[in-house]
Enzyme design. Structure first.
Site, mmCIF file in Angstrom:
data_model
loop_
_atom_site.group_PDB
_atom_site.id
_atom_site.type_symbol
_atom_site.label_atom_id
_atom_site.label_comp_id
_atom_site.label_asym_id
_atom_site.label_seq_id
_atom_site.Cartn_x
_atom_site.Cartn_y
_atom_site.Cartn_z
ATOM 1 N N GLY A 105 17.559 7.226 -45.349
ATOM 2 C CA GLY A 105 18.177 8.541 -45.176
ATOM 3 C C GLY A 105 18.904 8.833 -43.886
ATOM 4 N N GLY B 27 21.417 7.273 -42.376
ATOM 5 C CA GLY B 27 22.777 6.729 -42.234
ATOM 6 C C GLY B 27 23.860 7.806 -42.158
ATOM 7 N N CYS C 263 25.173 8.505 -45.548
ATOM 8 C CA CYS C 263 24.103 8.501 -46.546
ATOM 9 C C CYS C 263 23.785 9.931 -46.945
ATOM 10 C CB CYS C 263 22.892 7.860 -45.886
ATOM 11 S SG CYS C 263 21.375 8.170 -46.739
#
Ligand code: 5GP
Length: 352
Positions: free
Chosen positions: A185, A187, A190
Site C-alpha cells: 500500500g 507505493g 498504488c
C-alpha cells in the site's frame, strides 16, 4: 474483530535524531553493503538500492546506465520483456546489477524455464538473482510457488514478496526466500489502501519485518513509499537491508517512456502502477472482470538523465550517515534513534 492499539509509523511520522560523531565529511561514508544470502550462498556487494520492477523504472536502459555509471545500484527488470530481449541483455551486460522478475503465472514460469535452459544461463552470465513479485504475498499458493522455485534453483538468490508482517516474513524465509520484499500500500502509484482498506504503515512494517528476517538470517527489501532521499535513510535506519524505488526514479531518459509537452510547454512522462488499468490494458488486454485496478496513472515531470537523481539520492543517504556518525551504511540502523513528529499522532496520543 480486533483493534491493535500500538502506534505504527510511516516515514513522514519520524525524523532521525542527530548524534555526535568523528566524521568530518560525507565523503568518508561507505554506502555499499556486503551480504551472504541464506539459501543461495551467493554474496552481494554493492549499494543496496534497487529500481522497482515496473514499466518505466525497471528497464534495461536503467540497468545499463547504473552499470556504466558504476553507482553500485541494481535494477529489477520488469517482467514484460520478451525472452529474446532478456537473453540478449544478459549476454551483453551480464547479471551483476539485475534481478530477473516474475509473477506466479504459468507464462512467467515458462519464460523463466526457457531462460534457465538457454546457453546464456549455462555460460554463467544468466540469472543469479530472481524477484518473485505478487501484490499479496499472504496466499498459500504463493508460498508453495516460492518453495518450488527454491527447489528448482538452489543456487539462485530469491527475493519474494510483498508482505508487511513478521510471521509472513518468517514463513517466506523458511520456504526459501533469501530476501523478503516488504510493503503493501505505500507505493506512489498504488491505490490498494484506498481500494481495499488494507495496508500497514511502511516504516513500522520495515522495522518489524527486518527483525523477523534477521532472526532467521534472511534479509528485507523495503519496497514503496520513499518520496525523498531522507526516506531511504529512515528505511535503512529502521533495519532495511535493501530499498526499492519506483516513483523516485520515474521520468528519466532511461525510463523507456514517451516524453510529452503539456499545455504549458513543460515536458512530462506518464508513470503508472503495475496493476493500474494502463498497465493491464497494455499487458493483459484490459482489467479482468473479477478484479479492480489497484494502481493509478500519473504524469511526472521529465527529469533528464537518471544519474543526477541518483547522485542526489545517494548524497542524501551519505549525509544522513554523517549526521548520526555512521561510517558505513551498515552502522546506520544501530545509530538511528527516531523521534516522532507527526502532528496527528501527537494529538491523538495526547503528547501536546
Ligand atoms: P514507489 O517507490 O513508487 O513509492 O513504490 C514502488 C512500489 O509500488 C513497487 O515496487 C511495487 O511494490 C508497488 N506498486 C507498483 N505498481 C503498483 C500498483 O499498480 N498497485 C500497487 N498496489 N502497488 C504497486
Amino acid at each position: 474483530m480486533r483493534i491493535e492499539e500500538d502506534v505504527k509509523l510511516d516515514f513522514k511520522d519520524v525524523l532521525i535524531r542527530p548524534k555526535r560523531s568523528t566524521l568530518a565529511s560525507r565523503k568518508e561514508v561507505d554506502i555499499s553493503r556486503q551480504y551472504t544470502f541464506k539459501w543461495s550462498g551467493r554474496t552481494f556487494d554493492g549499494v543496496p538500492v534497487i529500481a522497482a520492477n515496473m514499466d518505466g523504472v525497471g528497464t534495461m536502459a536503467m540497468a545499463k546506465a547504473f552499470g556504466e555509471n558504476g553507482n553500485g545500484m541494481s535494477v529489477a527488470l520488469h517482467k514484460h520483456y520478451a525472452l529474446e530481449d532478456l537473453l540478449k541483455f544478459y549476454e551483453e551486460n551480464g547479471n551483476k546489477n539485475v534481478w530477473y522478475s516474475i509473477g506466479v503465472t504459468e507464462s512467467d514460469e515458462e519464460k523463466l524455464d526457457a531462460f534457465l535452459a538457454s546457453d546464456v544461463q549455462k555460460s554463467g552470465q544468466g540469472i543469479d538473482k530472481l524477484c518473485i513479485d505478487v501484490a499479496n504475498g499472504y496466499s498459500e499458493p504463493f508460498v508453495d510457488f516460492v518453495r518450488r522455485m527454491r527447489d528448482k534453483m538452489p543456487d539462485i538468490t530469491i527475493m519474494a514478496g510483498n508482505v508487511v508482517t513478521g510471521e509472513m516474513v518468517e514463513e517466506l524465509v523458511l520456504s526459501g526466500a533469501d530476501l523478503v520484499k516488504v510493503g503493501i500500500g505505500p507505493g506512489s502509484v498504488c491505490t490498494t489502501r484506498k481500494m481495499t482498506g488494507v495496508g500497514y504503515p511502511q516504516l513500522s512494517a520495515v522495522i518489524e519485518c527486518a527483525d523477523a528476517a534477521h532472526g532467521l538470517k534472511g534479509f528485507v527489501c523495503a519496497d514503496g513509499g520513499c518520496t525523498v532521499p531522507g526516506d531511504l535513510a529512515k528505511a535503512f535506519g529502521g533495519g532495511a537491508d535493501f530499498v526499492m524505488l519506483g516513483g523516485m526514479l520515474a521520468g528519466h531518459d532511461q525510463c523507456e517512456g514517451t516524453v510529452e509537452e503539456d499545455e504549458n510547454g513543460e515536458k512530462r512522462v506518464t508513470f503508472y502502477g503495475m496493476s493500474s488499468s494502463t498497465a493491464m490494458d497494455k499487458h493483459a488486454g484490459g482489467v479482468a472482470e473479477y478484479r479492480a485496478s489497484e494502481g493509478k496513472t500519473v504524469s511526472v515531470p521529465y527529469r533528464g538523465d537518471v544519474e543526477q537523481t541518483v547522485k542526489a539520492v545517494l548524497g542524501g543517504l551519505r549525509s544522513a550517515c554523517t549526521y548520526v556518525g555512521a561510517v558505513k551504511l551498515k552502522e546506520l540502523s544501530k545509530r538511528t534513534t527516531f523521534v516522532r513528529v507527526t502532528q496527528q499522532l501527537n494529538t491523538v496520543f495526547g503528547n501536546e
